[in-house]
Write a protein that holds these residues in place. Structure first.
Motif, PDB file in Angstrom:
ATOM      1  N   SER A 175       0.810  -1.221   0.000  1.00  0.00           N
ATOM      2  CA  SER A 175       0.000   0.000   0.000  1.00  0.00           C
ATOM      3  C   SER A 175       0.841   1.268   0.000  1.00  0.00           C
ATOM      4  N   ILE A 177       1.699   3.010   2.616  1.00  0.00           N
ATOM      5  CA  ILE A 177       1.226   3.964   3.615  1.00  0.00           C
ATOM      6  C   ILE A 177       2.371   4.362   4.543  1.00  0.00           C
ATOM      7  N   SER A 178       2.192   5.472   5.251  1.00  0.00           N
ATOM      8  CA  SER A 178       3.221   5.974   6.160  1.00  0.00           C
ATOM      9  C   SER A 178       3.263   5.141   7.436  1.00  0.00           C
ATOM     10  N   ASP A 180       2.946   6.279  10.461  1.00  0.00           N
ATOM     11  CA  ASP A 180       1.854   6.715  11.335  1.00  0.00           C
ATOM     12  C   ASP A 180       0.540   6.068  10.919  1.00  0.00           C
ATOM     13  N   GLU A 181       0.299   5.977   9.626  1.00  0.00           N
ATOM     14  CA  GLU A 181      -0.932   5.339   9.139  1.00  0.00           C
ATOM     15  C   GLU A 181      -0.926   3.849   9.454  1.00  0.00           C
ATOM     16  N   GLU A 182       0.236   3.230   9.307  1.00  0.00           N
ATOM     17  CA  GLU A 182       0.374   1.816   9.667  1.00  0.00           C
ATOM     18  C   GLU A 182       0.057   1.596  11.141  1.00  0.00           C
ATOM     19  N   GLN A 184      -1.754   3.418  13.106  1.00  0.00           N
ATOM     20  CA  GLN A 184      -3.164   3.648  13.398  1.00  0.00           C
ATOM     21  C   GLN A 184      -4.020   2.456  12.981  1.00  0.00           C
ATOM     22  N   ILE A 185      -3.732   1.889  11.815  1.00  0.00           N
ATOM     23  CA  ILE A 185      -4.465   0.709  11.363  1.00  0.00           C
ATOM     24  C   ILE A 185      -4.233  -0.456  12.319  1.00  0.00           C
ATOM     25  N   TYR A 200     -11.397   4.839   8.745  1.00  0.00           N
ATOM     26  CA  TYR A 200     -10.038   5.363   8.572  1.00  0.00           C
ATOM     27  C   TYR A 200      -9.445   4.918   7.244  1.00  0.00           C
ATOM     28  N   VAL A 201      -9.574   3.641   6.920  1.00  0.00           N
ATOM     29  CA  VAL A 201      -8.994   3.091   5.693  1.00  0.00           C
ATOM     30  C   VAL A 201      -9.664   3.696   4.462  1.00  0.00           C
ATOM     31  N   LEU A 204      -7.963   6.730   3.120  1.00  0.00           N
ATOM     32  CA  LEU A 204      -6.584   6.633   2.652  1.00  0.00           C
ATOM     33  C   LEU A 204      -6.507   6.609   1.125  1.00  0.00           C
ATOM     34  N   LYS A 211      -7.973  -1.514   0.414  1.00  0.00           N
ATOM     35  CA  LYS A 211      -8.915  -1.095   1.457  1.00  0.00           C
ATOM     36  C   LYS A 211      -9.726  -2.299   1.930  1.00  0.00           C
TER      37      LYS A 211
END
Length: 336
Positions: A175, A177-178, A180-182, A184-185, A200-201, A204, A211
């Motif tokens: 994906s 993703i950053s 921070d995003e990782e 949070q998920i 949240y997803v 993104l 997703k």
């Protein structure tokens, strides 16, 4: 003042008389199983340098460690976990060993949890570490050892839940993703807030298929058939290989005849920085927490100067005793 002297601090307790005798017997029986699997004893210090248990090497956050200073102003900690200590010892005493190294231990660990959680801050663990073996056969062997430990002390109603960190890691890498995003998920999955996860997803900037894969963690648990569903959500090689490895481990455990005690949960992501592949938890009735925690940690020993694949587990003896008591089980009598 006299009454206060008779009390113990919050989170620790005395064990005496019948309970103490039972605890020692349980530990003796568990140690017997580890000996049968050719594990050799090792003892490590109760306290070590703080760096042994920092974020990349330990399983407890810094604010949950008991820290103090020596005369040279070095920061020391009461060990919150024994595995990093074992890793340090292996790097020191088995630096040139390339064959599998099997070590087992008993000892107390200390975590400074919140007062209102009602958890013991000092618990006794018995565990094993298998170093220099990166095979799925080693994964299966270590889980079979755990199952034999349950059987040895007479607990028949238990379940080993198996996860695979690399399944999630593969999705994260695909994906883009950053961090921070990782995180949070991962937090949404860990606390099982799947409504929050979906919302949240959805926001993104990733493909619809990714997703759908992230949101699917709310259903990626169950028996061996669940792996078919998990495989259908991914196309990256890391995640696909993670599923294949779980299948190989399950096939090996079938050969042991232990498949009825096995289930899967790909949403098992706690200890993410610690573990690198397979991760598992052992549950039984009578305790609200896992009795056993374990997994593969192939990156840990390289922090101490010895790159080596490793897997292990720790049994919390206090939780095991609680389960025995609440299930009204007695230790099996040994035949003469």
């Amino acid at each position: 003042m006299q009454d206060k002297l008779l009390q113990t601090p919050d989170g620790v307790r005395d064990t005496y008389d019948v309970e103490c005798k039972k605890k020692r017997k349980v530990m003796h029986e568990l140690h017997h199983i580890l000996e049968l699997y050719s594990y050799h004893d090792i003892e490590t210090p109760t306290f070590e340098f703080f760096d042994i248990f920092n974020r990349d090497k330990g399983s407890a956050p810094s604010n949950e460690m008991y820290k103090f200073f020596d005369r040279d102003n070095n920061t020391l900690v009461l060990r919150p976990d024994i595995t990093p200590s074992i890793a340090r010892c292996v790097a020191k005493y088995y630096a040139d060993e390339e064959l599998p190294v099997r070590l087992c231990y008993t000892g107390n660990t200390y975590t400074n949890t919140l007062k209102l959680q009602g958890k013991l801050k000092e618990v006794t663990q018995i565990g094993a570490e298998l170093v220099n073996d990166d095979s799925s056969a080693a994964d299966a062997e270590i889980i079979a050892t755990v199952i034999d430990c349950f059987n040895e002390i007479g607990i028949s109603d238990f379940q080993i839940e198996i996860g695979q960190i690399d399944y999630f890691k593969g999705l994260v890498a695909e994906s883009g993703i950053s961090e921070d995003e990782e995180d949070q998920i991962k937090e949404y999955i860990h606390i099982k807030n799947f409504f929050g996860l979906e919302e949240y997803v959805d926001a993104l900037d990733i493909s619809d298929s990714l997703k759908k894969a992230f949101v699917a963690f709310d259903s990626l648990f169950g028996g061996i058939s669940m792996l078919d569903k998990a495989e259908g959500y991914v196309s990256n090689e890391t995640s696909l290989e993670a599923v294949k490895r779980l299948r190989r481990v399950y096939a090996a455990l079938e050969c042991y005849g232990y498949q009825d005690h096995i289930s899967f949960d790909l949403g098992m992501l706690d200890g993410y920085n610690y573990y690198t592949g397979i991760i598992f938890r052992g549950y039984t009735y009578g305790t609200g927490e896992p009795v056993v925690k374990g997994g593969r940690y192939n990156n840990l020993l390289k922090h101490f100067g010895k790159p080596a694949a490793s897997i292990g587990f720790g049994i919390t003896v206090d939780n095991l005793l609680m389960a025995l008591s609440r299930q009204k089980l007695s230790l099996p009598e040994k035949k003469a």
